[in-house]
Design a protein around this motif. Sequence first.
Motif, PDB file in Angstrom:
ATOM      1  N   SER A 187       0.839  -1.197   0.000  1.00  0.00           N
ATOM      2  CA  SER A 187       0.000   0.000   0.000  1.00  0.00           C
ATOM      3  C   SER A 187       0.875   1.249   0.000  1.00  0.00           C
ATOM      4  O   SER A 187       1.833   1.343   0.768  1.00  0.00           O
ATOM      5  CB  SER A 187      -0.897   0.015   1.244  1.00  0.00           C
ATOM      6  N   LEU A 188       0.535   2.230  -0.844  1.00  0.00           N
ATOM      7  CA  LEU A 188       1.309   3.470  -0.900  1.00  0.00           C
ATOM      8  C   LEU A 188       0.444   4.708  -0.723  1.00  0.00           C
ATOM      9  O   LEU A 188       0.679   5.498   0.178  1.00  0.00           O
ATOM     10  CB  LEU A 188       2.064   3.557  -2.239  1.00  0.00           C
ATOM     11  N   ALA A 189      -0.558   4.891  -1.573  1.00  0.00           N
ATOM     12  CA  ALA A 189      -1.333   6.130  -1.537  1.00  0.00           C
ATOM     13  C   ALA A 189      -2.762   5.866  -1.989  1.00  0.00           C
ATOM     14  O   ALA A 189      -3.064   4.849  -2.616  1.00  0.00           O
ATOM     15  CB  ALA A 189      -0.688   7.193  -2.420  1.00  0.00           C
ATOM     16  N   TYR A 190      -3.629   6.838  -1.677  1.00  0.00           N
ATOM     17  CA  TYR A 190      -5.052   6.703  -1.988  1.00  0.00           C
ATOM     18  C   TYR A 190      -5.634   8.069  -2.308  1.00  0.00           C
ATOM     19  O   TYR A 190      -5.272   9.084  -1.701  1.00  0.00           O
ATOM     20  CB  TYR A 190      -5.803   6.094  -0.804  1.00  0.00           C
ATOM     21  N   ALA A 191      -6.564   8.101  -3.266  1.00  0.00           N
ATOM     22  CA  ALA A 191      -7.375   9.280  -3.540  1.00  0.00           C
ATOM     23  C   ALA A 191      -8.802   8.826  -3.773  1.00  0.00           C
ATOM     24  O   ALA A 191      -9.033   7.821  -4.458  1.00  0.00           O
ATOM     25  CB  ALA A 191      -6.848  10.044  -4.753  1.00  0.00           C
ATOM     26  N   GLY A 192      -9.768   9.551  -3.193  1.00  0.00           N
ATOM     27  CA  GLY A 192     -11.165   9.175  -3.332  1.00  0.00           C
ATOM     28  C   GLY A 192     -12.033  10.136  -2.547  1.00  0.00           C
ATOM     29  O   GLY A 192     -11.661  11.296  -2.327  1.00  0.00           O
TER      30      GLY A 192
ATOM     31  N   PRO B  45      -0.518  20.718 -20.162  1.00  0.00           N
ATOM     32  CA  PRO B  45       0.324  20.817 -18.962  1.00  0.00           C
ATOM     33  C   PRO B  45      -0.443  21.414 -17.786  1.00  0.00           C
ATOM     34  O   PRO B  45      -1.107  22.447 -17.914  1.00  0.00           O
ATOM     35  CB  PRO B  45       1.465  21.734 -19.420  1.00  0.00           C
ATOM     36  N   MET B  46      -0.397  20.721 -16.658  1.00  0.00           N
ATOM     37  CA  MET B  46      -1.182  21.090 -15.493  1.00  0.00           C
ATOM     38  C   MET B  46      -0.281  21.049 -14.255  1.00  0.00           C
ATOM     39  O   MET B  46       0.419  20.055 -14.023  1.00  0.00           O
ATOM     40  CB  MET B  46      -2.354  20.127 -15.340  1.00  0.00           C
ATOM     41  N   VAL B  47      -0.301  22.120 -13.470  1.00  0.00           N
ATOM     42  CA  VAL B  47       0.470  22.188 -12.229  1.00  0.00           C
ATOM     43  C   VAL B  47      -0.415  21.750 -11.074  1.00  0.00           C
ATOM     44  O   VAL B  47      -1.511  22.296 -10.867  1.00  0.00           O
ATOM     45  CB  VAL B  47       0.999  23.612 -11.974  1.00  0.00           C
ATOM     46  N   GLU B  48       0.036  20.735 -10.331  1.00  0.00           N
ATOM     47  CA  GLU B  48      -0.693  20.222  -9.175  1.00  0.00           C
ATOM     48  C   GLU B  48       0.157  20.491  -7.932  1.00  0.00           C
ATOM     49  O   GLU B  48       1.366  20.245  -7.948  1.00  0.00           O
ATOM     50  CB  GLU B  48      -0.969  18.726  -9.337  1.00  0.00           C
ATOM     51  N   GLN B  49      -0.485  20.963  -6.870  1.00  0.00           N
ATOM     52  CA  GLN B  49       0.285  21.442  -5.725  1.00  0.00           C
ATOM     53  C   GLN B  49      -0.378  21.056  -4.414  1.00  0.00           C
ATOM     54  O   GLN B  49      -1.604  21.016  -4.293  1.00  0.00           O
ATOM     55  CB  GLN B  49       0.430  22.965  -5.813  1.00  0.00           C
ATOM     56  N   ASP B  50       0.435  20.747  -3.410  1.00  0.00           N
ATOM     57  CA  ASP B  50      -0.020  20.610  -2.030  1.00  0.00           C
ATOM     58  C   ASP B  50       1.139  20.984  -1.117  1.00  0.00           C
ATOM     59  O   ASP B  50       2.131  21.576  -1.575  1.00  0.00           O
ATOM     60  CB  ASP B  50      -0.559  19.198  -1.751  1.00  0.00           C
ATOM     61  N   GLU B  51       1.022  20.650   0.163  1.00  0.00           N
ATOM     62  CA  GLU B  51       2.048  21.080   1.120  1.00  0.00           C
ATOM     63  C   GLU B  51       3.408  20.427   0.879  1.00  0.00           C
ATOM     64  O   GLU B  51       4.421  20.863   1.451  1.00  0.00           O
ATOM     65  CB  GLU B  51       1.588  20.781   2.556  1.00  0.00           C
TER      66      GLU B  51
ATOM     67  N   GLY C  13       4.816  20.178  -2.188  1.00  0.00           N
ATOM     68  CA  GLY C  13       5.455  20.730  -3.373  1.00  0.00           C
ATOM     69  C   GLY C  13       4.545  20.709  -4.587  1.00  0.00           C
ATOM     70  O   GLY C  13       3.315  20.644  -4.455  1.00  0.00           O
ATOM     71  N   THR C  14       5.160  20.755  -5.765  1.00  0.00           N
ATOM     72  CA  THR C  14       4.388  20.810  -7.000  1.00  0.00           C
ATOM     73  C   THR C  14       4.820  19.701  -7.964  1.00  0.00           C
ATOM     74  O   THR C  14       5.987  19.300  -8.009  1.00  0.00           O
ATOM     75  CB  THR C  14       4.567  22.165  -7.715  1.00  0.00           C
TER      76      THR C  14
ATOM     77  N   ARG D 225      10.299  16.871  -9.850  1.00  0.00           N
ATOM     78  CA  ARG D 225      11.549  17.285  -9.201  1.00  0.00           C
ATOM     79  C   ARG D 225      11.324  18.218  -8.022  1.00  0.00           C
ATOM     80  O   ARG D 225      12.201  18.346  -7.156  1.00  0.00           O
ATOM     81  CB  ARG D 225      12.474  17.952 -10.227  1.00  0.00           C
ATOM     82  N   ASN D 226      10.171  18.897  -7.978  1.00  0.00           N
ATOM     83  CA  ASN D 226       9.869  19.813  -6.877  1.00  0.00           C
ATOM     84  C   ASN D 226       8.805  19.252  -5.938  1.00  0.00           C
ATOM     85  O   ASN D 226       8.045  19.991  -5.317  1.00  0.00           O
ATOM     86  CB  ASN D 226       9.409  21.172  -7.426  1.00  0.00           C
ATOM     87  N   TYR D 227       8.777  17.923  -5.830  1.00  0.00           N
ATOM     88  CA  TYR D 227       7.746  17.286  -5.008  1.00  0.00           C
ATOM     89  C   TYR D 227       8.350  16.183  -4.159  1.00  0.00           C
ATOM     90  O   TYR D 227       9.160  15.388  -4.632  1.00  0.00           O
ATOM     91  CB  TYR D 227       6.656  16.696  -5.902  1.00  0.00           C
ATOM     92  N   ASN D 228       7.968  16.140  -2.883  1.00  0.00           N
ATOM     93  CA  ASN D 228       8.441  15.072  -1.994  1.00  0.00           C
ATOM     94  C   ASN D 228       7.307  14.404  -1.222  1.00  0.00           C
ATOM     95  O   ASN D 228       7.522  13.851  -0.143  1.00  0.00           O
ATOM     96  CB  ASN D 228       9.517  15.593  -1.026  1.00  0.00           C
ATOM     97  N   GLY D 229       6.091  14.458  -1.799  1.00  0.00           N
ATOM     98  CA  GLY D 229       4.959  13.781  -1.184  1.00  0.00           C
ATOM     99  C   GLY D 229       4.965  12.295  -1.506  1.00  0.00           C
ATOM    100  O   GLY D 229       5.843  11.781  -2.205  1.00  0.00           O
ATOM    101  N   VAL D 230       3.925  11.599  -1.020  1.00  0.00           N
ATOM    102  CA  VAL D 230       3.892  10.148  -1.140  1.00  0.00           C
ATOM    103  C   VAL D 230       3.709   9.680  -2.581  1.00  0.00           C
ATOM    104  O   VAL D 230       4.279   8.670  -2.993  1.00  0.00           O
ATOM    105  CB  VAL D 230       2.801   9.559  -0.215  1.00  0.00           C
ATOM    106  N   PHE D 231       2.934  10.441  -3.377  1.00  0.00           N
ATOM    107  CA  PHE D 231       2.731  10.067  -4.786  1.00  0.00           C
ATOM    108  C   PHE D 231       2.495  11.300  -5.642  1.00  0.00           C
ATOM    109  O   PHE D 231       3.378  11.741  -6.350  1.00  0.00           O
ATOM    110  CB  PHE D 231       1.576   9.074  -4.914  1.00  0.00           C
ATOM    111  N   LEU D 232       1.292  11.848  -5.595  1.00  0.00           N
ATOM    112  CA  LEU D 232       0.935  13.051  -6.324  1.00  0.00           C
ATOM    113  C   LEU D 232       0.061  13.925  -5.428  1.00  0.00           C
ATOM    114  O   LEU D 232      -0.586  13.419  -4.500  1.00  0.00           O
ATOM    115  CB  LEU D 232       0.147  12.709  -7.599  1.00  0.00           C
ATOM    116  N   PRO D 233      -0.004  15.230  -5.671  1.00  0.00           N
ATOM    117  CA  PRO D 233      -0.964  16.063  -4.945  1.00  0.00           C
ATOM    118  C   PRO D 233      -2.376  15.515  -5.105  1.00  0.00           C
ATOM    119  O   PRO D 233      -2.759  15.043  -6.173  1.00  0.00           O
ATOM    120  CB  PRO D 233      -0.807  17.428  -5.622  1.00  0.00           C
ATOM    121  N   GLY D 234      -3.133  15.554  -4.020  1.00  0.00           N
ATOM    122  CA  GLY D 234      -4.484  15.001  -4.030  1.00  0.00           C
ATOM    123  C   GLY D 234      -4.550  13.595  -3.475  1.00  0.00           C
ATOM    124  O   GLY D 234      -5.645  13.080  -3.217  1.00  0.00           O
TER     125      GLY D 234
END
Length: 386
Positions: A53-58, A129-135, A137-138, A158-167
């Motif tokens: 298990s890594l990440a979830y969106a829903g 091209p779409m920029v997605e962002q959270d705490e 990074g992007t 390259r500017n993101y260190n979250g678990v997978f993607l924003p959201g």
Amino acid sequence: MNNEIKSVEYGLEKIFEGAQDFLPLLGTDYVELYVGNAKQAAHFYKTAFGFQSLAYAGLETGVRDRASYVLKQDKIRLVLTTPLGGDSILNDHLRKHGDGVKVAALWVEDARSAFEETVKRGAKPFMEPMVEQDEFGTVVRSGIYTYGETVHIFVERRNYNGVFLPGYKEWKSDYNPAPVGLKYIDHMVGNVGWGEMNTWVKWYEDVMGFVNFLSFDDKQINTEYSALMSKVMSNGNGRIKFPINEPAEGKKKSQIEEYLDFYGGPGIQHIAIATDDIITTVSELRARGVEFLSPPPHAYYELVPERLGAHMKVMKEDLNVLESLAIMVDADEEGYLLQIFTKPVQDRPTLFFEIIQRMGAKGFGAGNFKALFESIEREQQLRGTL
């Protein structure tokens, strides 16, 4: 020893020098499957294939039309997405294709440039091209269509260190069966319709700067009943390989025709995943209930020493053990490889997986084609689709 046929007379390194550099690819970022029930599919891939298990969106993360479960094993990220309502556009895909690969996402340094360069060369846009962002990074993503309704999404993280993607949020689960030794995606094979292979070979050359470094025709890939043709496309650094298959004339319906009938058009036929220890990996997969194609006859293994030639002297694996697990062996000038193929992982005879271990070989097991396709035909006969 069976030597795979190169599309030009030079070695792989020389071929790759000709690959254009307008689309540098760092690797496969993730593979997304549209499935009828992502929660249950995730349980299957965790239980059977050892994904974690890594990440979830829903709904819990504010997404209203779909749920996505992200699984990970070593460098592989698998995304399983299902619609949450009857009016979701995902339902159209599922009705037509069943469970299958929608997205082969590619990791890039610059998703905007990747989109601009491919679209101006003829790609049909899927995602501007779409920029997605959270705490954390992007992330920048963009996407284009390839064959059928399959898409390539370019992922710049390259500017993101979250678990997978924003959201997405971290998916914590008490149920995480141990991995089985799957390392990374070696290649993904696409099936296209009659007479379409060369069209898509040219598309990958012109649009994405790939090169065709191996080609097989129906004289090399055939059985008593069916035949197919295949060309292998690769990017410049060799990290991304997309073989493309099309049917060829035969006495009966080929596996490619069967796929096209049940998938409803072109799409990704199988995902080849690398392992460093195929005997351990396949033994564990079998113990977990993963079903593989029927084994080649004993005569196949009797001929392995002759086909491997000098590579037999350095082969570490016990041939009797390989035969007991139905693992096939082939070689090229660079070394040998070991491979095995699952049965389709859903009721429609479409998507399946290959497990491969490369011991220097850069080919795709041309010496195994006849045994492999005869095994597939035995399954087709049981399904009444041969």
